[in-house]
Design a protein around this motif. Sequence first.
Motif, PDB file in Angstrom:
ATOM      1  N   UNK A   1     119.494  99.761  22.134  1.00  0.00           N
ATOM      2  CA  UNK A   1     119.663  98.303  22.255  1.00  0.00           C
ATOM      3  C   UNK A   1     118.367  97.569  21.914  1.00  0.00           C
ATOM      4  N   UNK A   2     117.251  98.148  22.291  1.00  0.00           N
ATOM      5  CA  UNK A   2     115.947  97.532  22.009  1.00  0.00           C
ATOM      6  C   UNK A   2     115.621  97.665  20.523  1.00  0.00           C
ATOM      7  N   UNK A   3     115.821  98.846  19.972  1.00  0.00           N
ATOM      8  CA  UNK A   3     115.538  99.075  18.544  1.00  0.00           C
ATOM      9  C   UNK A   3     116.310  98.102  17.668  1.00  0.00           C
ATOM     10  N   UNK A   4     117.566  97.905  18.005  1.00  0.00           N
ATOM     11  CA  UNK A   4     118.436  97.053  17.185  1.00  0.00           C
ATOM     12  C   UNK A   4     117.918  95.616  17.110  1.00  0.00           C
ATOM     13  N   UNK A   5     117.488  95.061  18.226  1.00  0.00           N
ATOM     14  CA  UNK A   5     117.020  93.669  18.209  1.00  0.00           C
ATOM     15  C   UNK A   5     115.553  93.568  17.813  1.00  0.00           C
ATOM     16  N   UNK A   6     114.805  94.642  17.983  1.00  0.00           N
ATOM     17  CA  UNK A   6     113.374  94.619  17.653  1.00  0.00           C
ATOM     18  C   UNK A   6     113.149  94.464  16.153  1.00  0.00           C
ATOM     19  N   UNK A   7     113.953  95.146  15.352  1.00  0.00           N
ATOM     20  CA  UNK A   7     113.748  95.100  13.894  1.00  0.00           C
ATOM     21  C   UNK A   7     113.763  93.666  13.366  1.00  0.00           C
ATOM     22  N   UNK A   8     114.750  92.888  13.768  1.00  0.00           N
ATOM     23  CA  UNK A   8     114.820  91.508  13.265  1.00  0.00           C
ATOM     24  C   UNK A   8     113.684  90.660  13.835  1.00  0.00           C
TER      25      UNK A   8
END
Length: 182
Positions: free
Chosen positions: A71-78
């Motif tokens: 969940x963190x990785x997914x929003x961190x990229x953007x």
Amino acid sequence: FTVSGSTPSAVLRSILRNGAGGQSGVAMATTQANISQTVKPRGKSGCRYSSKAEITTRLPRLSKASRKHKAVRAVWRSFDKYIRAHEARHKSIYLSCARKIDKKARAHLRRKGCKNAKIEVTIIMLEERLRCNRLNRMFDKRERKRIARLPLIKQATRQAGGAVVFGSHSKKTSKRLAPNKN
């Protein structure tokens, strides 16, 4: 600076707790410029002018442990992509200001020579720095809505309903502008 958390809200709290202090207090990232110049007498009537712009950008860096959480990785990229582009724009504004300071100072030296050059060049620099700071504040103001729409911010503030201000790993870039030999 390193940030961590197993959820988007924990990551945002880490950013705000560990972030850089920007002009508005807490910041998610910062870009600052140190523009300096030197005017030295050369010979009987000439002078030597040089200027330097040192840009420092502080960006948040997600810890290895936090990267394990999907969940963190997914929003961190953007978020990371946006914050890097945002701070690159600040850097661009500062470099543009540094070039303008340099151009005005050199023009002044060509027109007026070295008499009172140090004072006059300092005044030019201070006036341009004020203009540059204003440009950066206006840019940040225009970007507020865009920041609020980032998935990391939206998810982290969904329940809190709070506003978020911008904070920051250090990277220095120096650019020496060519010396002038009047």
